[in-house]
Design an enzyme around this catalytic site. Sequence first.
Site, PDB file in Angstrom:
ATOM      1  N   GLY A  35       0.800  -1.236   0.000  1.00 36.34           N
ATOM      2  CA  GLY A  35       0.000   0.000   0.000  1.00 36.34           C
ATOM      3  C   GLY A  35       0.824   1.271   0.000  1.00 36.34           C
ATOM      4  O   GLY A  35       0.287   2.368  -0.202  1.00 36.34           O
ATOM      5  N   GLU A  36       2.122   1.166   0.226  1.00 34.51           N
ATOM      6  CA  GLU A  36       2.949   2.386   0.235  1.00 34.51           C
ATOM      7  C   GLU A  36       3.074   2.944  -1.181  1.00 34.51           C
ATOM      8  O   GLU A  36       3.035   2.205  -2.166  1.00 34.51           O
ATOM      9  CB  GLU A  36       4.337   2.073   0.820  1.00 34.51           C
ATOM     10  N   LYS A 184     -23.836  36.569   8.254  1.00 28.48           N
ATOM     11  CA  LYS A 184     -24.249  35.336   8.949  1.00 28.48           C
ATOM     12  C   LYS A 184     -24.464  35.644  10.424  1.00 28.48           C
ATOM     13  O   LYS A 184     -23.547  36.068  11.111  1.00 28.48           O
ATOM     14  CB  LYS A 184     -23.122  34.299   8.858  1.00 28.48           C
ATOM     15  N   SER A 214     -17.705  23.200  -0.335  1.00 29.17           N
ATOM     16  CA  SER A 214     -17.420  21.859   0.185  1.00 29.17           C
ATOM     17  C   SER A 214     -18.703  21.032   0.156  1.00 29.17           C
ATOM     18  O   SER A 214     -18.984  20.349  -0.816  1.00 29.17           O
ATOM     19  CB  SER A 214     -16.837  21.979   1.593  1.00 29.17           C
TER      20      SER A 214
HETATM   21  C1  R5P Z   1     -16.229  29.447   5.062  1.00 30.55           C
HETATM   22  O1  R5P Z   1     -15.601  30.186   5.813  1.00 30.55           O
HETATM   23  C2  R5P Z   1     -15.792  29.255   3.645  1.00 30.55           C
HETATM   24  O2  R5P Z   1     -15.488  30.489   3.047  1.00 30.55           O
HETATM   25  C3  R5P Z   1     -16.851  28.554   2.821  1.00 30.55           C
HETATM   26  O3  R5P Z   1     -18.023  29.353   2.797  1.00 30.55           O
HETATM   27  C4  R5P Z   1     -17.180  27.194   3.388  1.00 30.55           C
HETATM   28  O4  R5P Z   1     -16.002  26.448   3.585  1.00 30.55           O
HETATM   29  C5  R5P Z   1     -18.116  26.461   2.461  1.00 30.55           C
HETATM   30  O5  R5P Z   1     -18.438  25.228   3.027  1.00 30.55           O
HETATM   31  P1  R5P Z   1     -19.745  24.459   2.615  1.00 30.55           P
HETATM   32  O6  R5P Z   1     -19.762  24.329   1.109  1.00 30.55           O
HETATM   33  O7  R5P Z   1     -19.597  23.120   3.285  1.00 30.55           O
HETATM   34  O8  R5P Z   1     -20.921  25.217   3.126  1.00 30.55           O
END
Ligand code: R5P
Length: 285
Positions: A35-36, A184, A214
């Site tokens: 696996g390395e 926010k 993300s």
């Molecule tokens: C937050 O500080 C970042 O700028 C992004 O808004 C965040 O990482 C986005 O994450 P997600 O797509 O999971 O909401």
Amino acid sequence: MLIVPNSPSGRLSGDLGTALNSKVAEKTVKRFPDGELYVRINGDLSAQDVVVVGSTQTDSDIIEMLLTLDAVREASAKRVIAVFPYFGYSRQHRTYNPGEPVSSRVLTRSFSACADLMYAVDLHDEETLKFSSGPFKNIRIIESIGKHFSNHGIDYVVSPDDGGSRRAEEVAEVLQVESFYLNKVRIDSRTVRMEVPDVQLDGKRVLLVDDIISTGGTIMKSASIMREKGASKVYISAVHGIFTNDSANKIRNAADEVAVTDTLETQYSTISIAEEIAERIRDDL
Ligand code: R5P
């Protein structure tokens, strides 16, 4: 100058080679039976500036970067230059709870021990640069995003939070339009309310820009608020498109277009940053 690609950044390495008029080296990457990881760069690297290009999103990408930088050093390169289109773990640039590591410090120290010069693209927080033992620079991508949307008739560029307001302002400058950010407000540990400033959005075209997508939660919520406020078109952009779980599918219906850069190679990576990286490297070397 020679470009050495790492597995997650093959396409960008090729484009960077074209932009810098440099050859892209051939490289073997495979796994030993246990696996390395094994890497070998083919060809003569001696006395040349060698640019290793690799996002470090996964733990395997991190090991590949470390082994490749070391191989380049062993091959007597003139200078070892690392380019991190996406620098993983940069969101843990400090501890949030007792008992946690400063993950971006661990990685920056390890990489900088193997390289003479390093570049990252839109680090989540520039604090990470300070952990390097050598020169480490952050390339902020603005022009390429602005240019991509220059024919979309954008009225406003919007950041989903205060932290990204400078990026939104700069992209708005390229497009010569106004920008604003959503505020926010944390209601409790599980609920966040997003407030929109008093801007008339009826029939307007809005470009949402963030550093990272993300899970897509932040940007999709922002897009839906823009629609509720009457925006006729909502475009989504970001520098780094991670798109965890099913978010790549969900996000498609959240906007009129989703376009992220090619720091991570996904179906939405339609904005090339090769020229912006090449420009910085040309200026520095
Ligand atoms: C937050 O500080 C970042 O700028 C992004 O808004 C965040 O990482 C986005 O994450 P997600 O797509 O999971 O909401």
